[in-house]
Design an enzyme around this catalytic site. Structure first.
Site, PDB file in Angstrom:
ATOM      1  N   ARG A  36       0.683  -1.328   0.021  1.00 15.66           N
ATOM      2  CA  ARG A  36      -0.230   0.114   0.153  1.00 15.66           C
ATOM      3  C   ARG A  36       0.691   1.237   0.140  1.00 15.66           C
ATOM      4  NH1 ARG A  36      -5.637   0.005   1.475  1.00 15.66           N
ATOM      5  NH2 ARG A  36      -5.089   1.980   1.626  1.00 15.66           N
ATOM      6  N   TRP A  38       2.921   6.048   1.777  1.00 12.27           N
ATOM      7  CA  TRP A  38       2.845   6.108   0.391  1.00 12.27           C
ATOM      8  C   TRP A  38       2.349   7.938   0.438  1.00 12.27           C
ATOM      9  CZ3 TRP A  38       0.124   8.980  -3.421  1.00 12.27           C
ATOM     10  CH2 TRP A  38       0.359   9.056  -4.784  1.00 12.27           C
TER      11      TRP A  38
END
Ligand code: F6R
Length: 613
Positions: free
Chosen positions: A27, A74
């Site tokens: 992710r 992220w």
């Protein structure tokens, strides 16, 4: 797009969180961190880069405790450095938070907090959350109220997990909008929190999914769910059947390679329980579709992003050809800005592996506002796209971990084919013989996929030929035109080679000027209704000195004599051919990236589920 894990119980939280983060690293892998409560105070460990850096740090500076939270990032606001890694502590060190999403009013909140004399230690928007909690704690002195007040101030979509050293018996988790999921896992004398199921699947199958604007107070003994405003809710407990083994790499070098090879099984699984070969009928009970509703549909708009949108392009053709319902594809990120012509006679069908892609969910919301019926084809069980739809088809492929989607591309192709047959059947627009033939053809699919996989070493040889190319063109026509797009996307995202796809017939209108010896062309030229046209396209490319690699039907000497290399696929009915023709392209991209020594499962700049718009 970040991953979140939390634990409260009697065990050491550190290995549980690290293990969970490992399952979520797909992710986001810009940084990773965790915070645990140790002897009444919060200890944070975090580092830039991949999870292994955090693991190394924890080996050097061990930390343990019975409750904690972790995060894999992220980056959106602030560079991917250790200073910007989550968790973020309040200035007093009393409260800690991990966050998924973007605080849209971050500048305004930051100015307010700076004016209050609070100091920022990172460049992230997330720090405003923990500082707001700290600010409100001064007035109310209880974490729950301070968190509720904070949540009221945030604009944007969020998944947030927070705890305080002063209230060591609870972790608070909240969800606002579609920044990814927040799921609570129920244990015995312990409980778990995660952004995605795989992180906690080895510990529990009993889950509570938070909806937007819901909050959970999680202690080791119980879970209380309420709205952000404080209205208590009766939580719904779901059970999931995913096999944790399928979230492991096993004998494969990469998840992507494993998932490519899993397609025989995943295609079998997506058919399971839905195809009645005796009667030649399809059953998709979770769509909740009656004949009356099917007859009422005037238009179907398919919407999705990236790879899923290419599945949608194929689906559009299948729905029109088989069910004779007008269908179109609208890229989800454009849908809501296109003032779409949608009404209650329109069905909007979203396709999403994660079921949490922000653009796709925004398109679904827009469609809902305009009165459309909503369907989804989704892989992640319990995801938002599954929950908000009136009906859904589950891909039944198991978790997909590799960032580049493979098995979650082929399964929806089959699902869309089945949907088209079901619609045609319910609307009475198909003869029983034709329906039976279409259903019979499904029987072949897993085995044909297996035959493509058996040719992996031949595809690897072609990968050696192409591995140093800088650019590449992918061409296809008709139902295999979207496969050219998907093949180019696979190559771009994991090998960083510039690849472009065209509807082959468009070449002569401009792009053919690009072809020379340095621009290899990949042409999908199987025995389908567009075969002759693709042969002409190949001849045109060869006449201009291009290296041509063709995906061709086994035994087709005509194509073989024209091109430099062939990627063979077995003969397949044309409407199911995309399921098969894409497999050599997945393998090709995989081996090119592998020969270039790249990080296949975690390509640069990407994350598995894109929960920002
Ligand atoms: C490419 C890829 C992406 C996704 C896209 C939509 O290999 O995986 O293009 O297809 O981000 O994601 P989902 O299907 O989760 O909505």
């Amino acid at each position: 797009m970040c991953g979140i894990v939390g634990y409260i119980g009697e065990k050491n939280a550190t290995p549980i969180i690290l293990n969970g983060l490992k399952k979520l690293e797909y992710r986001g892998y810009d940084s990773a961190g965790l915070a645990v409560l140790t002897n009444g105070h919060i200890e944070v460990r975090r580092d830039a880069g991949k999870l292994k850096n955090l693991e190394q740090l924890i080996m050097e500076m061990p930390v343990s405790g019975k409750m904690g939270i972790g995060h894999t990032r992220w980056a959106t606001h602030g560079e991917p450095t250790a200073r910007n890694a989550h968790p973020h502590l309040s200035s007093s060190g009393e409260v800690v938070v991990v966050h998924n999403g973007i605080v849209e009013n971050f500048i305004e909140l930051k100015e307010e907090l700076l004016a209050d004399g609070l100091k920022f230690q990172s460049d992230t928007d997330t720090e405003t959350i923990v500082l707001l909690v700290e600010k409100y704690l001064k007035g109310v002195n209880d974490l729950e109220t301070a968190v509720r007040k904070t949540l009221e101030r945030l604009k944007g979509a969020h998944g947030i997990v927070v705890f305080s050293a002063k209230e060591p018996d609870k972790i608070i988790a909240a969800r606002i909008g579609n920044a990814g999921g927040v799921v609570i896992g129920l244990g015995e004398g312990e409980n778990y929190i995660a952004s995605d199921i795989p992180a906690i699947l080895e510990h529990t199958r009993k889950l509570i999914f938070l909806e937007s604007r819901q909050m959970a107070i999680v202690t080791k003994e119980k879970i209380e769910v309420s709205t952000i405003e404080g209205k208590p809710l009766a939580p719904q407990i779901s059970s999931v059947a995913w096999d944790p083994i399928s979230a492991e790499k096993g004998e494969y070098r990469h998840f992507m390679q494993k998932e490519i090879h899993e397609q025989v099984r995943s295609l079998t699984d997506t058919l399971a329980g839905r195809v009645d070969f005796e009667e030649g009928r399809i059953r998709l009970p979770q769509l909740n579709l009656t004949a009356e509703q099917a007859n009422d549909i005037q238009k179907i708009i398919l919407t999705a992003c990236g790879t899923a949108s290419y599945a949608g392009m194929v689906g559009r053709i299948l729905i029109e050809r088989i069910a004779r319902i007008p269908a179109m594809l609208e890229i989800a990120s454009e849908f809501r800005y296109s003032d779409p012509i949608v009404d209650e006679k329109t069905t909007v069908l979203a396709i999403s592996q994660s079921g949490e892609t922000a653009d796709t969910l925004a398109a679904m919301e827009e469609a809902r506002k305009k009165g459309a019926k909503l369907w989804s084809i989704v892989n992640a069980i319990g995801s938002q796209a599954m929950r908000i739809a009136d009906g859904y088809i589950s891909m039944q492929t198991g978790p997909e971990i590799g960032v580049a989607s493979t098995k979650a591309f082929t399964a929806p192709l089959v699902d869309l084919y089945m949907l088209a047959i079901l619609l045609a059947d319910l609307r009475g627009t198909i003869t029983p013989e034709y329906r039976k033939q279409l259903v019979d053809d499904l029987r072949l699919v897993p085995e044909l996929a297996g035959r493509c996989l058996d040719r992996e070493s031949e595809v690897e040889e072609t990968a050696r030929l192409l591995k140093d190319t800088r650019d590449m063109l992918f061409l296809g026509r008709g139902i295999n035109m979207p496969i050219a797009f998907e093949g180019a996307l696979k190559l771009k995202e994991i090998s960083y080679i510039h690849a472009e796809a065209y509807a082959a017939g468009e070449m002569k209108h401009g792009p053919i000027a690009l072809i020379d010896k340095d621009m290899p062309v990949l042409a999908i030229a199987i025995k389908d209704p567009w075969y002759e046209k693709m042969i002409s396209q190949i001849e045109q490319a060869k006449a201009r000195g291009g290296i041509v690699v063709a995906v061709a039907t086994e035994g087709d000497e005509r194509v073989a004599s024209l091109v430099d290399r062939v990627l063979w696929v077995p003969e397949v009915p044309w409407m199911l051919s995309p399921v098969i023709t894409v497999i050599p392209l997945q393998i090709l991209a995989y081996h090119i990236a592998s020969l270039r020594g790249l990080d296949i499962d975690q390509p640069r700049n990407l994350a598995k589920s894109v929960t920002v718009e």
